[in-house]
Every structure is written in C-alpha cells, then in structure tokens.
Write a protein that holds these residues in place. Structure first.
Motif, short mmCIF file in Angstrom:
data_model
loop_
_atom_site.label_atom_id
_atom_site.label_comp_id
_atom_site.label_asym_id
_atom_site.label_seq_id
_atom_site.Cartn_x
_atom_site.Cartn_y
_atom_site.Cartn_z
N GLU A 70 0.83 -1.21 0.00
CA GLU A 70 0.00 0.00 0.00
C GLU A 70 0.87 1.26 0.00
OE1 GLU A 70 -2.62 -0.28 3.31
OE2 GLU A 70 -4.01 -1.64 2.29
N ASP A 71 1.94 1.24 0.78
CA ASP A 71 2.82 2.41 0.84
C ASP A 71 3.50 2.65 -0.51
OD1 ASP A 71 4.25 4.49 2.51
OD2 ASP A 71 5.96 3.30 1.79
N THR A 72 3.94 1.59 -1.17
CA THR A 72 4.58 1.75 -2.48
C THR A 72 3.61 2.33 -3.50
OG1 THR A 72 6.11 -0.06 -2.03
CG2 THR A 72 5.76 0.51 -4.33
N LEU A 73 2.35 1.86 -3.50
CA LEU A 73 1.36 2.40 -4.42
C LEU A 73 1.08 3.87 -4.14
CD1 LEU A 73 -1.25 -0.47 -4.84
CD2 LEU A 73 0.16 0.54 -6.63
N ARG A 123 6.52 0.37 -7.85
CA ARG A 123 5.31 0.83 -8.53
C ARG A 123 5.57 0.98 -10.02
NH1 ARG A 123 2.68 6.42 -6.69
NH2 ARG A 123 4.36 7.24 -8.04
N LEU A 124 4.60 0.52 -10.82
CA LEU A 124 4.64 0.67 -12.26
C LEU A 124 3.26 1.17 -12.69
CD1 LEU A 124 6.17 0.27 -14.95
CD2 LEU A 124 5.21 -2.04 -15.04
N GLY A 125 3.15 2.49 -12.84
CA GLY A 125 1.85 3.08 -13.12
C GLY A 125 0.92 2.89 -11.93
N GLU A 126 -0.23 2.26 -12.15
CA GLU A 126 -1.17 1.97 -11.08
C GLU A 126 -1.02 0.54 -10.57
OE1 GLU A 126 -3.05 4.19 -9.66
OE2 GLU A 126 -2.26 5.72 -11.03
N ARG A 127 0.07 -0.12 -10.94
CA ARG A 127 0.28 -1.51 -10.55
C ARG A 127 1.61 -1.67 -9.82
NH1 ARG A 127 -2.08 -1.88 -15.77
NH2 ARG A 127 -4.03 -3.09 -15.80
N LEU A 128 1.87 -2.87 -9.38
CA LEU A 128 3.10 -3.19 -8.67
C LEU A 128 3.84 -4.31 -9.41
CD1 LEU A 128 1.98 -3.32 -4.92
CD2 LEU A 128 3.29 -1.51 -6.03
#
Length: 828
Positions: free
Chosen positions: A393-396, A428-433
């Motif tokens: 959650e923190d990474t997003l 994070r990669l865009g809205e994904r992990l």
C-alpha cells in the motif's frame, strides 16, 4: 442457494475485514457456480437424450430444446427437465404405451402434443404456418443397420442422463457395449497444453495399468494422438502389424487383439479421443464402427474435449499488461505484476496477479502463467495485515520502493503447515506493482539434486548432536551400511564396534580426535561386513565446538568406495602382470640380441671375398623385441669359390633367432661339404617341416655360389625376393627360378639360375624389410629400391651402397639385411 455471512465485529482489524470480504465474495461465487454447474449438467443431459432419439447434432438438439420451450411457453430448464423425465418414465420394451392425454394444452408426460401431423419422436411439431426445419444432415448420426445394435443408443442416452464425470461415461460405455460388441475396456484421453495425453476416464482396466498410462508424452506412434491430430478413427485389428507401427497401450500387444481410437467431435480443434479395447480378435464390422462413432458423438456434451463446457473465451489482456508480460517472459528470476482491486470507496481490498515470469514459483509449486488471474488474499491469505501488505500500500501511495526484511510465510492447507522464508521487493509501475522475491530455504529442486548427488556419489550424510545425543542419517547411509531403516542410526562412539577388527584401532582413534580433541576434520577409510560381503567405506567428518573449545556437534558423510577399491586392486594386479611381462620381454630381447651378435657378426666395413667387394648392413626393427630372423652368410669355400646366403625367418624373438641359427649353420655346413644348392634347399625345407615347434617355422632364402675364375654366380631361391643387378647405370631384377619358401610344403621343387658378372657390377641381396611398407604393393617398393640404388651410385656412394640404403629406411616395423656384391672395375 444462499450462504449466511456473519459480519465481523466493528473493532476488527483491517486485515480481518479484508479477509471477511474475500470470504463473502468467494461464497457468492461458489453459489453462482453451483447453480451454473447444475443447470449446465441438466442441459447437457437433455441434449444427449435428444441426440439419441432423433440422431441430430449437439447444436441441433440445443436449438430444438429452445424452440420447444418457446413454443409451449416453458423455460429452457423446464424443457430439459421434461425431456429427462420422459426418458426416465419410458416403459420397458414390449409394454403397452398409453396414449398421451388430450385435455389441456400441456402434455403431462413432457412430450409434445400429437394432434395433427406433429411427430412424437422428439422433433419440432410441423404446423401449416411453421414448418419444421430439417436438422443439419451433416451432423445427423445414422442408425446402425443391425436392429440389436440400434437399441443400444437409447440405453446409452438414458445412462448419460445420470452421468456426472468422464469416469462415469467410461463405465457406461463399457457396460452398454460389453455384451453385444465385446468392448472390455474404455480409456478416455485429453490433450494437455503441452501436447501430451492425460487419462481422464477409464473402465475395465486395472488400477496399475491406469497409473502406468495416466500420462503419455507427445511421442510418435501413439494411436490416440494420431486419431486426435487427423480427426479420424484409428482401427487396430492386427496386433503383430500394429505393434510395429504403434506404441500399444496395455501390458502386452495380445491383451486386446482389436482396438479402436475415435476422436471426440468438436466444432474446432479436437482435444480428446475415446479408446475401445476388445478381447475378441478380428476386424470391426461396419455396423460396429458406426455404432462406436455414434456412441462417442452422443457423449460429446459430457466429455471435456480439452476445454471448459460452453467454450468460454478468455477475456482480452490489456495492452499495458501484455507489454509488461513480454518483459517478464525474458526474466531469469521470479517476478509478478499485481493489479490492486479497490472497493467503491477506493480502499484496496485485494491484488490480482496479471503477469508472471516463467521462474515464478509459489509454495504450492504453481509456476509462471499458472499464477496469472489469482488473487493474493484468496491464494495467500496469511499475508493480510503483515508488513508486506502494508508495504504494498505504501509503495502504491508514495512510489517508494519496498524492500522488506526476510519473513516466514506459513501456507494454510491440509496436513501440517508449511513455512517458507522469503525476501520481497515491490516497485510501482503506473497503477500496478512489480513484485520480485528470493526464497531462502532449500527448495524441492535442491533437495532432489542432493539426493541425486548422494546416489551418484554413493554417499550419504550424517549428523551427531553431542549435547542431545541425537543421531541423524540420510537414507543412503542406511543403504551403505546395509542397515534396516527401522533401526536407530549408529552413534559415533559405537562406530568402531561395527567395523572389521583390523580397522577398529584407526576408527577408534579418529572418533577420539573428533569427540575428545575437537579436531576439525578427519578422513578415514575402514571396512564393514554386510550380507553382500565386505564393503570398503570412507568417513569424512568434522566437529563444531563451543566457545570453550568443547565439541557440540559432528557432521560429515559416509561413502561406499568398494568399487573404487576393487578397481584399484584390479589395476595393481594388471600393473604387476605388465611389469612381469615387460621384464620377461626385456630379458628375452637382451638374450636374443646377445645370441644374434654371437651367431651373426656384422663387419663394420666391406670385405674382399673371392675377388668381390662385399658390404653387409643389418638394421633391427624399431618396436617390440627388435631382434628378428634375418641373416646372411658370406664365406669362402675350400675350392676358393664363395658362398652367399641371405635368409628371413618369419617372426621375431628367441624362436626366430633359434631357427635362423639352425638354418644358417646347416646351410653353411652342407654347402661346405660339397652339397648341391638345390639339395641344400630341399633338406632345409624338410628340416623345418620336422621341427618340434607348432606350427612349424617358415623362412625365405637366397643361396648362391660364386666362381671367381669365370665370375659366374649360380644361385637358387626359396620364396625370396629377386636380386637386383646394377650394370652400366641401369638396375634390373634377375629372373627367378622356381622355389617356394622353406617349411611351407613337402616335396617342394626348386630350380637354379646362372649369371655372369662384369667389372663394375653391383648385385644387391636383401630381405623384405628393405622394400616393404604397410598398405603398399611390393612392386612399388621394388621400383623405389631400383631407382634409389641407381641414384646413389651416380652420387658416388658405391663403397657404402648397402649401409646407405639401410639407413634410409626409418620407422621400419621389420628388421632388414642387405648384401652388396661389387665386382671391382679393375678385376682381371
């Protein structure tokens, strides 16, 4: 069907609330799937009944059910239940069938009204305004010609109404087709994504046979695969010929003399085949072939055919996910792409795996694409509320890369819980992990490699925990010691009692160094006695000590080196035999050399004999006992003439030297006493034929008497090469009289020839070692000798012609002897 969900307490932690939502959703999905599965099963069974009754295809049967329901105001499910009820309530053959009721618009038996021209066979009613549409005849199954076989299809359709799995289908096919057709076994195979075959249903075969043939690799010569690929039935009716072409499934080719593999019909690619095994020999009749095809077509709706029922099309993959997956496909380590699943309020409820690298493996062994589509909390529920979950959650939210400390993940499932230690990294990669991880504990692959290493190295590991007196052996140590695994492993202090008495002091000393002195490592070999005989073992072990230097643990390995010791012993024996043989050969060589030097002295320079300059050269072979049977004689006779002899005994070594001495002195003695040359050869031939050696020795020989007053040479030969005369710068080989080699045949006939020599002539007498080369015709060697001799004389080496010719022969595998008889230019 509904499921009652008890909401968690208001004070429940966020992870509990998240898991509760997951459980509620899964229960709802299960209920929906149960309803869909039940409805699908009813529909498929009703389609099968209609296919058997009317002979139409699966698609036509489905359209007929829809049309019936629409016409009479019923739902599809109601129409399917009515069709199945009609089959179950059908009277036995031969019983009176009551007429259908005529009151009301709905028939109470589930059949169609029969007023007017409407058929009662299950096809659509044909009214004037709505003619019945004929089914697609390309999919219609024609009934077999035999009435007894035709009656089997309704029985099969009725049974399919109760079937729930492919195993049920296999048993039903065997039960229905056993008596009339002779089908003793049924096997249903489906093609996996890897191209191999998987046994999904069977009947009439043993459990061991089913386990043996449960998985069939994509090999050539598999009849089931051929039937699926060609979409045509394969009929195996000749066991001998079929065994040469196909890999026959079963214990032996004669178990089922006739077999049939029929592909399961499909609108697209065929993925399944049904095999029928018969104990009766001979070909399948045409009616039987038609019946088996119809039976398989009737079961199509209930067979998996390599894909889920309904031919569901997987959802399209988003372009950005496809791009990431293309990158993941080339990664060498584990990594997945996670998409957050949010609630209406925007909170993250779960994550879905939308991409995975090929090396991504979870604790259950799922790999690569098998992970795609799974949700994290559903698949790995114990990560809820952990630092890993919060790190995601923190990474997003912030974009900060998450690198967590190693943590222990406990897999929840049947049996004992499995714990695995991971280190996880999330970006994070865009809205994904993008999540990657490292597994720290020993994987199953590493354990298998360890087992393979122990088996290949014929060794096993052992550990002695001295503080707890606990001893642990690997399975292979028990095999090395020939000890029953049910017994306790041997303690380190008890190890000397299990070795042979001669080795006990060495093992006791090694154990003392490990347990009392805390020596870091020992490497000791010893022997034990087992039921299979004495074994040679090796122990390599080291001790671990505490802060005070006291040993607390000993670990190491045992290795069975019996095969190595046997090989070393055999090698030592072989080396000893080689040394003995080498010594014997050296002694024989030295003795033969001394004998030859005594019996056959070679002058260092040319000598004058009967007015001739005689030069002699002798060269032994370069290999083996290089003392052979080549010899010469050049002696003055009592009448002032000269005797010249050149001979070659077959072979090398003492035997050849002995035969050479016997022939040389016998020929010299007989010639000196006045025996004619031809008589000398005949007596020497008889001498070799009556020797004690077996087989008898053989030899070639040239013998000649030179009369100096007339410069005439009278000569004879026994299988020997012709003399070479060099006169006036030209070399010619003398014509040879008859005569085979000595010791070859009884009563051999020998002839003689005469030549008058002139001043300046050179006559070369030689053995075959001077001209022979391996793989070359003898004529080539003779021609080379003639050319070389002429050239040497032109170069002015006439005084050392024999030695020069002999010296040019290098790498010779045979010994050679050369005599050069030269008539001086100033001879009177």
């Amino acid at each position: 069907m509904t499921h009652e969900v008890v909401p968690p307490d208001e004070d429940a932690s966020p992870e509990v609330l998240a898991l509760a939502r997951v459980v509620a959703r899964l229960r709802s999905e299960i209920a929906d799937l149960e309803g869909i599965a039940a409805a699908t099963a009813v529909t498929e069974r009703a389609k099968g009944v209609l296919m058997a009754q009317t002979g139409v295809s699966a698609d036509a049967a489905y359209e007929a059910l829809l049309a019936r329901g629409t016409r009479w105001g019923r739902t599809l499910m109601e129409e399917c239940w009515l069709t199945l009820g009609q089959v179950r309530s059908r009277p036995a053959p031969g019983a009176a069938v009551p007429p259908p009721p005529t009151t009301g618009s709905e028939p109470t038996t589930g059949s169609e009204p029969t007023t007017g021209s409407e058929p009662t066979t299950g096809s659509e009613p044909t009214t004037g305004s709505e003619p019945a549409s004929a089914p697609d005849r390309t999919d219609v199954v024609a009934a077999p010609g035999d009435e007894s076989l035709r009656a089997l299809l309704p029985r099969l359709a009725e049974g399919l109404a109760e079937a729930d799995s492919e195993a049920d289908v296999a048993h039903l096919l065997r039960d229905v087709l056993n008596e009339p057709v002779g089908v003793d076994g049924v096997m249903i195979y489906s093609v996996t994504p890897a191209g191999s075959l998987e046994l999904t249903g069977h009947a009439g075969i043993t459990r061991s046979l089913a386990e043996q043939w449960h998985h069939v690799p994509p090999l050539s010569g598999v009849a089931a695969l051929e039937a699926i690929a060609a979409r045509e039935a394969v009929w195996l009716e000749d066991p001998v010929a079929d065994a040469r072409r196909y890999l026959l499934i079963g214990d032996s080719p004669g178990q089922w003399p006739s077999r049939a593999w029929i592909p399961v019909p499909s609108g697209g690619r065929v993925h399944s085949a049904v095999g029928f095994m018969r104990s009766r020999p001979g070909p399948f009749g045409e009616d039987t072939r038609t019946l088996l095809r119809q039976a398989v077509r009737l079961c199509t709706a209930l067979l998996r055919n390599g894909r889920p029922h309904g031919d569901a099309v997987p959802p399209a993959v988003p372009a950005d996910v496809a791009s990431v997956q293309a990158v993941l496909d080339v990664l060498s380590g584990p990594a997945v792409l996670l998409t957050p699943l949010r609630s209406e309020t925007g909170e993250i409820e779960d994550y879905r795996i939308d991409g995975a690298a090929p090396e991504s493996v979870d604790v259950q062994g799922r790999r690569g694409k098998e992970l795609v589509g799974r949700r994290v909390l559903e698949t790995y529920p114990t990560v809820a509320g952990t630092a890993l979950w919060e790190g995601y959650e923190d990474t997003l939210a912030t974009g900060t890369v998450y690198e967590g400390e190693p943590f222990t993940y406990q897999e929840v499932g049947p049996g004992f819980p499995q714990e695995t230690v991971y280190s996880v990294r999330a970006t994070r990669l865009g809205e994904r992990l993008v999540v990657s991880w490292i597994r720290h504990d020993i994987s199953e692959r590493e354990a298998r490699r360890l087992d393979e290493m122990q088996r290949l190295g014929n060794l096993g590991w052992a550990r002695w925990q001295l503080t707890t007196n606990r001893v642990t052996w690997s399975d292979h140590v028990y095999a090395i010691f020939g000890r029953d695994p049910a017994l306790e492993p041997v303690g380190l202090e008890d190890l000397p009692r299990h070795v042979l008495p001669d080795d006990q002091p060495r093992i006791a000393a090694a154990v003392h160094r490990l347990l009392r002195l805390g020596q870091r490592a020992v490497d000791q070999q010893f022997r034990i006695s087992t039921a299979d005989g004495v074994r040679h073992l090796r122990i390599v072990a080291e001790s671990q000590t505490d802060a005070n230097g006291a040993p607390v643990e000993v670990h190491g390995f045992f290795q069975d080196v019996t095969a190595l010791r046997d090989a070393e012993h055999a090698l030592r024996e072989s080396e000893r035999a080689v040394l003995v043989q080498s010594g014997m050969l050296q002694a024989e060589r030295a003795l033969a050399a001394r004998l030859q030097a005594t019996l056959l002295p070679i002058p260092e320079q040319s000598v004058e004999l009967a007015g001739l300059c005689v030069e002699v050269a002798y060269v032994p072979s370069d290999s083996g006992v290089n003392v052979g049977g080549d010899w010469y004689s050049a002696v003055e006779m009592p009448d002032r003439s000269a005797l010249f002899v050149v001979g070659d005994v077959a072979g090398h070594g003492l035997a050849a030297v002995g035969t050479m001495a016997q022939l040389r002195f016998t020929a010299k003695g007989m010639a000196t006493t006045g025996t004619a040359l031809l008589d000398v050869l005949r007596r020497l031939n008889n001498l070799l034929l009556h020797t004690d050696s077996e087989p008898s020795a053989t030899a070639t020989m040239f013998i000649g008497r030179y009369q100096p007053d007339v410069r005439r040479l009278t000569w004879a030969r026994a299988g020997h090469l012709p003399p070479l005369l060099i006169r006036d710068g030209r070399a010619d080989f003398l014509e040879q009289p008859a005569g085979c080699l000595l010791g070859a045949a009884r009563d051999s006939v020998y002839g003689q020839a005469v030549i008058d020599l002139r001043p300046g002539d050179h006559l070369l007498l030689y053995t075959d070692g001077l001209v022979e080369q391996p793989g070359e015709d003898i004529d080539q060697g003779l021609g080379r000798l003639a050319r070389t001799a002429v050239q040497l004389l032109r170069d002015g080496v006439g005084g050392e012609l024999a030695r020069t010719l002999a010296a040019q022969r290098t790498g010779n595998s045979d010994d050679l002897c050369v005599l050069d008889l030269h008539v001086p230019d100033d001879a009177a």
